[in-house]
Write an enzyme that holds these catalytic residues in place. Structure first.
Site, PDB file in Angstrom:
ATOM      1  N   ARG A  24      21.020  29.455  60.865  1.00 25.41           N
ATOM      2  CA  ARG A  24      21.749  29.796  62.092  1.00 25.41           C
ATOM      3  C   ARG A  24      21.466  28.794  63.208  1.00 25.41           C
ATOM      4  O   ARG A  24      22.308  28.570  64.077  1.00 25.41           O
ATOM      5  CB  ARG A  24      21.375  31.215  62.546  1.00 25.41           C
ATOM      6  CG  ARG A  24      21.830  32.303  61.594  1.00 25.41           C
ATOM      7  CD  ARG A  24      21.747  33.681  62.222  1.00 25.41           C
ATOM      8  NE  ARG A  24      20.394  34.098  62.544  1.00 25.41           N
ATOM      9  CZ  ARG A  24      19.574  34.706  61.693  1.00 25.41           C
ATOM     10  NH1 ARG A  24      19.973  34.939  60.443  1.00 25.41           N
ATOM     11  NH2 ARG A  24      18.378  35.072  62.077  1.00 25.41           N
ATOM     12  N   CYS A  45       7.925  47.230  50.135  1.00 22.85           N
ATOM     13  CA  CYS A  45       7.511  48.500  50.728  1.00 22.85           C
ATOM     14  C   CYS A  45       8.205  49.685  50.060  1.00 22.85           C
ATOM     15  O   CYS A  45       7.776  50.829  50.217  1.00 22.85           O
ATOM     16  CB  CYS A  45       7.823  48.514  52.229  1.00 22.85           C
ATOM     17  SG  CYS A  45       6.894  47.294  53.173  1.00 22.85           S
ATOM     18  N   PRO A 280       1.109  18.952  61.376  1.00 28.95           N
ATOM     19  CA  PRO A 280       2.250  19.173  62.276  1.00 28.95           C
ATOM     20  C   PRO A 280       3.595  19.321  61.561  1.00 28.95           C
ATOM     21  O   PRO A 280       4.567  19.748  62.178  1.00 28.95           O
ATOM     22  CB  PRO A 280       2.236  17.939  63.175  1.00 28.95           C
ATOM     23  CG  PRO A 280       1.521  16.901  62.394  1.00 28.95           C
ATOM     24  CD  PRO A 280       0.480  17.622  61.596  1.00 28.95           C
ATOM     25  N   ILE A 282       3.882  21.197  58.755  1.00 26.86           N
ATOM     26  CA  ILE A 282       3.791  22.385  57.898  1.00 26.86           C
ATOM     27  C   ILE A 282       3.565  23.623  58.755  1.00 26.86           C
ATOM     28  O   ILE A 282       2.663  23.649  59.607  1.00 26.86           O
ATOM     29  CB  ILE A 282       2.648  22.239  56.864  1.00 26.86           C
ATOM     30  CG1 ILE A 282       2.866  20.980  55.999  1.00 26.86           C
ATOM     31  CG2 ILE A 282       2.574  23.479  55.974  1.00 26.86           C
ATOM     32  CD1 ILE A 282       1.746  20.721  55.008  1.00 26.86           C
ATOM     33  N   ALA A 284       3.297  28.106  58.579  1.00 25.19           N
ATOM     34  CA  ALA A 284       2.945  29.185  57.650  1.00 25.19           C
ATOM     35  C   ALA A 284       3.202  30.522  58.325  1.00 25.19           C
ATOM     36  O   ALA A 284       2.997  30.669  59.541  1.00 25.19           O
ATOM     37  CB  ALA A 284       1.483  29.078  57.217  1.00 25.19           C
ATOM     38  N   GLY A 286       3.587  35.120  57.607  1.00 25.72           N
ATOM     39  CA  GLY A 286       3.446  36.291  56.747  1.00 25.72           C
ATOM     40  C   GLY A 286       2.011  36.669  56.434  1.00 25.72           C
ATOM     41  O   GLY A 286       1.080  36.382  57.187  1.00 25.72           O
ATOM     42  N   TYR A 435      15.895  63.615  77.147  1.00 30.12           N
ATOM     43  CA  TYR A 435      15.492  65.019  77.020  1.00 30.12           C
ATOM     44  C   TYR A 435      16.700  65.912  76.778  1.00 30.12           C
ATOM     45  O   TYR A 435      17.679  65.879  77.523  1.00 30.12           O
ATOM     46  CB  TYR A 435      14.760  65.514  78.264  1.00 30.12           C
ATOM     47  CG  TYR A 435      14.690  67.034  78.314  1.00 30.12           C
ATOM     48  CD1 TYR A 435      14.077  67.742  77.285  1.00 30.12           C
ATOM     49  CD2 TYR A 435      15.271  67.751  79.354  1.00 30.12           C
ATOM     50  CE1 TYR A 435      14.036  69.129  77.299  1.00 30.12           C
ATOM     51  CE2 TYR A 435      15.231  69.138  79.380  1.00 30.12           C
ATOM     52  CZ  TYR A 435      14.615  69.826  78.346  1.00 30.12           C
ATOM     53  OH  TYR A 435      14.580  71.194  78.346  1.00 30.12           O
ATOM     54  N   LYS A 443       8.731  67.307  80.028  1.00 32.46           N
ATOM     55  CA  LYS A 443       7.513  66.493  79.988  1.00 32.46           C
ATOM     56  C   LYS A 443       7.312  66.115  78.527  1.00 32.46           C
ATOM     57  O   LYS A 443       6.736  66.869  77.750  1.00 32.46           O
ATOM     58  CB  LYS A 443       6.309  67.274  80.514  1.00 32.46           C
ATOM     59  CG  LYS A 443       6.339  67.551  81.999  1.00 32.46           C
ATOM     60  CD  LYS A 443       5.085  68.313  82.408  1.00 32.46           C
ATOM     61  CE  LYS A 443       5.083  68.631  83.900  1.00 32.46           C
ATOM     62  NZ  LYS A 443       3.887  69.416  84.295  1.00 32.46           N
TER      63      LYS A 443
END
Length: 564
Positions: A24, A45, A280, A282, A284, A286, A435, A443
């Site tokens: 992008r 997950c 500079p 490379i 990384a 995660g 609410y 509250k």
């Protein structure tokens, strides 16, 4: 760098998001993802829920395919392609094509490492036996399903009580297996506080799970009948059809180490705020990287998908010339277990004390509350248990844990965002939130947490905590202001009982030369009592969270003592 070549090692969360963002940002770049496995981006997950048949079809776990990357983004994905060496001087990669059985070189202008983390293999003999699984990939979950469906597995032992251990336990129980969960610590979810995970442990027992805390596995042996024997250090043995090992993960850093990239003190790849390594060219992202914790100020490893995605996006921006900075992490996370949800953000009391930050640099205090997740008069209100940690100096929010059946995630997300903006408990009491009776209260629990904590910071009330109630100083008087029927059901040993409604008439019965610790069921009535007593010259403190929190703390402590 018009027409730059961006090579990304590893997909899943960080690498895949980096690739998509890079496209992008730069339509002219050549972007290649190297993935040593058969899938470029999948929902790891979701693996426990695929085992549990909540997610029915394997393809639903695929977030993106090589075809989608090519068609939508013009990004080349090379599966079964393992990057085995980085030549930093020549800016070249040595790639092993496992399908073709050949090695070849590939040049890069910018390299992003997203190798993830590998399951920790504890020093237990027999973990290579058939029927023992580490849940990290789709093939892992596929094999577990096969054991259940084709071999009619009836029982399982899960080793480890963290996120994956709990989720696997739930889903194995859902499939009808009898499960024993073994955890070497004195509680599940060891990064949280024991009183806040006690409801999860009770839920496990209620669902028929055998919970073995403070227990270590010594060996796993395969029997002639194809069952597995799990031998514990205590000398006891457990029998099961399958064993799940979920004791944690470690960063995959071998490629980075071999390339001479700097590693951090915890063993992860060291990066700066731009996710840039010591080279500079490379970057990384995660599970493999060490990042700064915004509350503790220390480096940490946080193998969560949310931060990995954000890091991948940021690394792409940095490669494409934007001046961006990763703010760090605060550990916002959630785990669901049957009908219970435990959500958290920021470090727990246990972690802060282990780091020496509770009484020193951060000057921490905590409060507990037990509000309904929506208005009590509207049907279906469920009680939340909330623990808020903050600085006594200025009210800065430092951490939160919430457990309950409904509403835990919403409150945690709101407070996590407040923390990200440097918010205080005063911000929480003033927060303007949605609410309607079916969604919350006038509250909201977020407001109530802020109000209670703000009272402490302003000096309107002093609090004591459950762990002090069993052994109070000799000159302390404990005062129970609940109704008589509540007192008869159970009370703290040695407590004097004066209901709140009679307190003003009977106040003269109380000594002014002794400190008075007041409690009720959840802390509201005792707060009223403490405020009144202080204004009449008494030295009164309120038990935060009341008898309910005291019960949670006591049961958690007893459960740890009786874990075997």
């Amino acid at each position: 760098m018009a027409g730059r070549r961006i090579c990304i090692v590893g997909g899943v969360a960080g690498g895949a998001s980096c690739a998509a963002r890079a496209r992008r940002m730069d339509e002219q770049a050549e972007i290649i993802i190297f993935e040593k496995g058969p899938f470029v981006s999948f929902a790891n997950c979701g693996l426990p829920y695929y085992v549990g048949d909540v997610i029915r079809r394997e393809e639903h776990l695929l977030v993106a395919t090589p075809e989608m990357f090519q068609q939508r983004f013009r990004i080349e994905v090379r599966l079964h392609s393992e990057v085995v060496r980085i030549d930093r001087n020549r800016r070249r990669l040595l790639v092993r094509d496992h399908q073709a059985g050949r090695d070849y070189e590939e040049a890069y202008d910018a390299l992003v490492l997203s190798p993830g983390a590998a399951a920790v293999k504890p020093p237990i003999s027999g973990l290579d036996s058939e029927g023992v699984f580490f849940v990290r990939t789709i093939p892992d979950s596929r094999e577990i399903r096969r054991m259940i469906e084709e071999r009619h597995a009836q029982s399982a032992v899960v080793i480890g009580g963290g996120y994956i251990g709990l989720e696997m336990t739930e889903n194995l129980v859902r499939r009808g297996l009898q499960v024993t969960l073994v955890e070497m610590q004195d509680q599940v979810m060891p990064m949280c506080d024991p009183e806040m995970v006690w409801p999860l442990q009770e839920t496990l027992r209620d669902k028929g799970t055998t919970l073995r805390l403070k227990t270590q596995v010594k060996a796993v042996e395969r029997n002639a009948d194809e069952a597995l024997t799990v031998r514990l250090h205590s000398g006891e043995s457990l029998t099961a059809n399958l064993v799940i090992v979920a004791v944690g993960v470690r960063p995959e850093v071998q490629l980075a180490r071999d390339a001479g990239l700097a590693l951090g003190p915890l063993g992860g790849i060291r990066v700066n705020e731009r996710m840039q390594t010591s080279d500079p060219f490379i970057w990384a992202v995660g599970d493999a990287v060490e990042v700064s914790h915004v509350i503790t100020g220390l480096e940490t490893l946080l193998p969560l998908a949310g931060p990995a995605n954000r890091q991948g996006r940021l690394a792409a921006d940095a490669i494409c010339g934007r001046d961006v900075r990763f703010r760090g992490v605060q550990g916002t996370a959630v785990v669901g277990l049957f009908d219970q949800v435990l959500a958290m953000t920021g470090p727990s009391e246990r972690v802060l004390k282990s780091l020496g930050l509770w009484n020193g640099p951060l000057d921490c205090e905590k409060i507990y509350l037990h509000p309904g997740h929506h208005a009590s008069y509207y049907p279906g209100a469920e009680t939340l248990a909330m623990k808020l940690i903050f600085s006594k100096r200025d009210g800065k929010i430092l951490g939160l844990q919430v457990v309950g059946k409904k509403g835990a995630v919403r409150r945690t997300d709101v407070i996590a965002m407040a923390m990200q903006k440097g918010g205080t408990v005063f911000d929480l009491e003033e927060a303007e939130l949605c609410y309607a009776p079916q969604f919350g209260s006038a509250k909201d629990p977020v407001n109530l947490a802020g109000m209670i904590a703000a009272n402490v910071v302003r000096g309107d009330v002093e609090v004591v905590h459950a762990e002090s109630m069993d052994r109070p100083p000799e000159d302390v008087l404990i005062l129970d202001v609940r109704e008589p029927f509540e007192y008869r059901r159970g009370h703290i040993a040695g407590a004097v009982h004066i209901p709140l409604g009679a307190l003003r008439q009977r106040m003269a019965e109380l000594p002014k030369d002794r400190e008075i610790w007041v409690y009720c069921y959840v802390g509201q009535r005792s707060y009223l009592a403490a405020r009144a007593l202080r204004q009449y010259g008494y030295r009164a403190k309120n038990l935060s969270g009341g008898y309910r929190t005291y019960t949670m703390w006591r049961q958690a402590a007893q459960g740890a003592d009786n874990a075997l």
